[in-house]
Design a protein around this motif. Structure first.
Motif, PDB file in Angstrom:
ATOM      1  N   SER A  84      -4.396  18.159 -44.783  1.00  0.00           N
ATOM      2  CA  SER A  84      -5.854  18.312 -44.865  1.00  0.00           C
ATOM      3  C   SER A  84      -6.471  18.883 -43.589  1.00  0.00           C
ATOM      4  O   SER A  84      -7.652  19.221 -43.590  1.00  0.00           O
ATOM      5  CB  SER A  84      -6.504  16.954 -45.165  1.00  0.00           C
ATOM      6  OG  SER A  84      -6.179  16.007 -44.152  1.00  0.00           O
ATOM      7  N   LYS A  88      -1.271  18.770 -51.293  1.00  0.00           N
ATOM      8  CA  LYS A  88      -2.243  17.683 -51.178  1.00  0.00           C
ATOM      9  C   LYS A  88      -2.080  16.866 -49.904  1.00  0.00           C
ATOM     10  O   LYS A  88      -3.045  16.287 -49.408  1.00  0.00           O
ATOM     11  CB  LYS A  88      -2.126  16.766 -52.397  1.00  0.00           C
ATOM     12  CG  LYS A  88      -2.495  17.452 -53.704  1.00  0.00           C
ATOM     13  CD  LYS A  88      -2.398  16.490 -54.884  1.00  0.00           C
ATOM     14  CE  LYS A  88      -2.802  17.175 -56.175  1.00  0.00           C
ATOM     15  NZ  LYS A  88      -2.699  16.258 -57.332  1.00  0.00           N
ATOM     16  N   GLU A  89      -0.857  16.812 -49.373  1.00  0.00           N
ATOM     17  CA  GLU A  89      -0.617  15.931 -48.231  1.00  0.00           C
ATOM     18  C   GLU A  89      -1.105  16.511 -46.908  1.00  0.00           C
ATOM     19  O   GLU A  89      -1.016  15.849 -45.876  1.00  0.00           O
ATOM     20  CB  GLU A  89       0.876  15.597 -48.119  1.00  0.00           C
ATOM     21  CG  GLU A  89       1.795  16.796 -47.943  1.00  0.00           C
ATOM     22  CD  GLU A  89       2.263  17.396 -49.259  1.00  0.00           C
ATOM     23  OE1 GLU A  89       3.271  18.123 -49.244  1.00  0.00           O
ATOM     24  OE2 GLU A  89       1.611  17.131 -50.293  1.00  0.00           O
TER      25      GLU A  89
END
Length: 546
Positions: free
Chosen positions: A255, A252-253
């Protein structure tokens, strides 16, 4: 006769003309010497009287009327001017030849549906439609790409209500394999009014899912070092999202299009994936990292306990990169037993029991090992006995070291007519201590007398697999190691036989409760062991003990 009728003739009369709408035109009419009324007739209808054409503002009669010039001038010809015209000298009863004025109308600017940019999805065929309207005669349409005319288009024409003009529609089909994004395709419409034609163009925009490439640098890499993943993508429409995952779990960290991380061994088996999205959908690509790492246990070996004569099978699986080497050895032997994951020991003996090592080596990276134990179930083994040199009147002690898996069911000391398993009997005490390998049994005697040095002591151990026995003597400090007189030994042996009879009585109940024991003296039975003791004593005496 009226002079206006005598000898009047046309020196000029209108001719058939073709003119493009919007241009001016003049229809000539000259009658030298004629002074009377001149009418212009259009499709059988008079346009006016003499030079009065007030009903037709674009129409004018020009020329020197005194010289008989009555030319019809039309400004900006329109489609309604497409007609048959006559010049008539009313007084002289003269009519010119009918002149057909043909008006040509160029098509309106052609239009390609969906232009100026036509978008389609990669792999789909291209269908282009171009229409050129309100033309007289009907427009001819051609398609051009890169300066070349494209064939195979379909045409249709529609006649309009004025029964003069027509609309033309052309449809062009191009297969997916013959289309490139960014190409320009031109529709050119022409007729006699515009021989060079009118053009319009569209640009082809082929849209596609993201085309993705995932690079990993550096490769190979040692565990614990930094690695950079770069996800490069070409997409039309443009990319809207990057999503990263490892082994199926979303990171998730991160992008953007780059992911930096310190790698461990898990990156070798769990691929890193980059998913790129645009309005048409998503494309996912995965890569493993060539991580160099030392041996790691994939299947941990288990210690084994097997019966004597059975097979022992150890399984030890390692992972490592680059390829590793596996070695099985018995601890302390230095002999390689196997280079496979599996080590099989056939028909194990009691001396096979011990520690085994499974060792894995990844060249230039590291090594690892795992130790397991093999326990062999079998009859007890008296590995050693121990006695100290003692003095008369002092306390004496002798020991029996027993190796046994499973542990001994019984340990007994016997001498003369006495059998003692534990506790105290007179001057004698038996104590047994359990160890990992078996047991240590100690016979202690207080106030040593000379006869104690002549007594033969028997240490016997039993388990479910059998028995073992050893003869021990108490050593006298400073005493001679010479042979004991035969008479003394005979006396001792007789005493041992009496003790054997006593022992049979004490263990009778134990023997009867053993499951599935035979009535004869099997090698594993206590009775058989005592008989062996007796025979050994007899052999020592060198005489018959009948």
């Amino acid at each position: 006769m009226n002079s206006s009728r005598v000898g009047a003739m046309f020196s000029q009369e209108p001719q058939d003309l073709v003119v493009v709408a919007g241009q001016p035109v003049t229809l000539p009419c000259s009658i030298p010497g004629y002074i009377g009324v001149v009418l212009w007739i259009k499709d059988g209808l008079a346009l006016g009287v003499g030079r009065d054409l007030s009903g037709y503002p674009r129409y004018t009669v020009i020329g020197d009327h005194t010289s008989g010039e009555h030319h019809l001038r039309i400004q900006r010809v329109e489609l309604m001017d497409d007609a048959v015209f006559e010049c008539q000298a009313i007084t002289a009863a003269l009519r010119s030849r009918p002149a057909h004025l043909t008006v040509l109308v160029p098509p309106e600017d052609p239009v390609i549906n969906g232009g100026p940019v036509v978008s389609l999805r990669a792999g789909d065929p291209l269908n282009l439609t171009c229409h050129a309207d309100n033309a007289k005669p009907a427009a001819t349409i051609i398609w051009i790409r890169n300066g070349e005319v494209l064939n195979g288009a379909m045409y249709s024409r529609t006649l309009l209500r004025d029964m003069r003009r027509e609309n033309t529609v052309s449809t062009l089909y191009i297969s997916p394999s013959n289309i490139e994004s960014g190409q320009q395709i031109t529709c050119r419409a022409s007729n006699k009014a515009v021989p060079n034609g009118k053009e319009t163009s569209v640009t082809i925009d082929i849209q596609h899912l993201p085309l993705v490439n995932l690079s990993v640098e550096p490769q190979p890499v040692l565990e614990g070092n930094l690695v950079k993943f770069h996800c490069s993508a070409k997409a039309n429409p443009p990319v809207t999202q990057y999503r990263w995952a490892k082994g199926g779990s979303v990171i998730k960290e991160v992008s953007g299009d780059t992911y930096e991380v310190i790698v461990d061994h898990s990156f070798f088996t769990e691929p890193v994936s980059c998913e790129v999205t645009n309005p048409l959908g998503s494309t996912n690509i995965s890569r493993n990292v060539d991580v160099y790492f030392g041996p790691r246990l994939a299947a941990e070996p288990l210690s084994l306990q097997v019966d004597l004569g059975s097979d022992a099978v150890f399984n030890c699986a390692w992972t490592g990169n680059p390829s590793l080497t596996i070695v099985w050895m018995k601890r302390g032997s230095g002999v390689v037993l196997s280079n496979e994951n599996i080590l099989t020991l056939k028909s194990v003996r009691q001396d096979d029991a011990g520690k085994y090592v499974c060792r894995a080596v990844v060249p230039r990276v590291g090594a690892g090992e795992k130790e397991v134990s093999l326990t062999v179930n079998g009859p007890p083994t008296i590995s050693k006995t121990q006695t100290k040199q003692e003095l008369h009147g002092e306390k004496g002690q002798i020991q029996c070291y027993i190796t046994s898996t499973p542990p001994p069911d019984r340990i007994a000391w016997s001498w003369k007519e006495t059998v003692l398993e534990s506790g105290t009997s007179g001057r004698y005490t038996v104590e047994t201590v359990s160890t990992e390998e078996g047991a240590i049994s100690t016979l202690t005697m207080s106030n040593i007398v000379p006869a104690d040095f002549q007594t033969i002591y028997n240490c016997t151990a039993w388990n479910s697999f059998g028995s073992d026995t050893e003869i021990i003597r108490l050593q006298e400090q400073g005493g001679s190691q010479a042979s004991v007189p035969v008479a003394v030994i005979i006396g001792v042996a007789v005493g041992a036989f009496v003790a054997f009879i006593v022992l049979l009585g004490t263990i009778g109940a134990f023997c009867c409760t053993r499951s599935q024991r035979s009535t004869y003296l099997s090698p594993a039975s206590p009775l058989h062991a005592e008989a062996q003791i007796f025979r050994r004593n007899c052999d020592t005496l060198g005489s018959s003990c009948e």
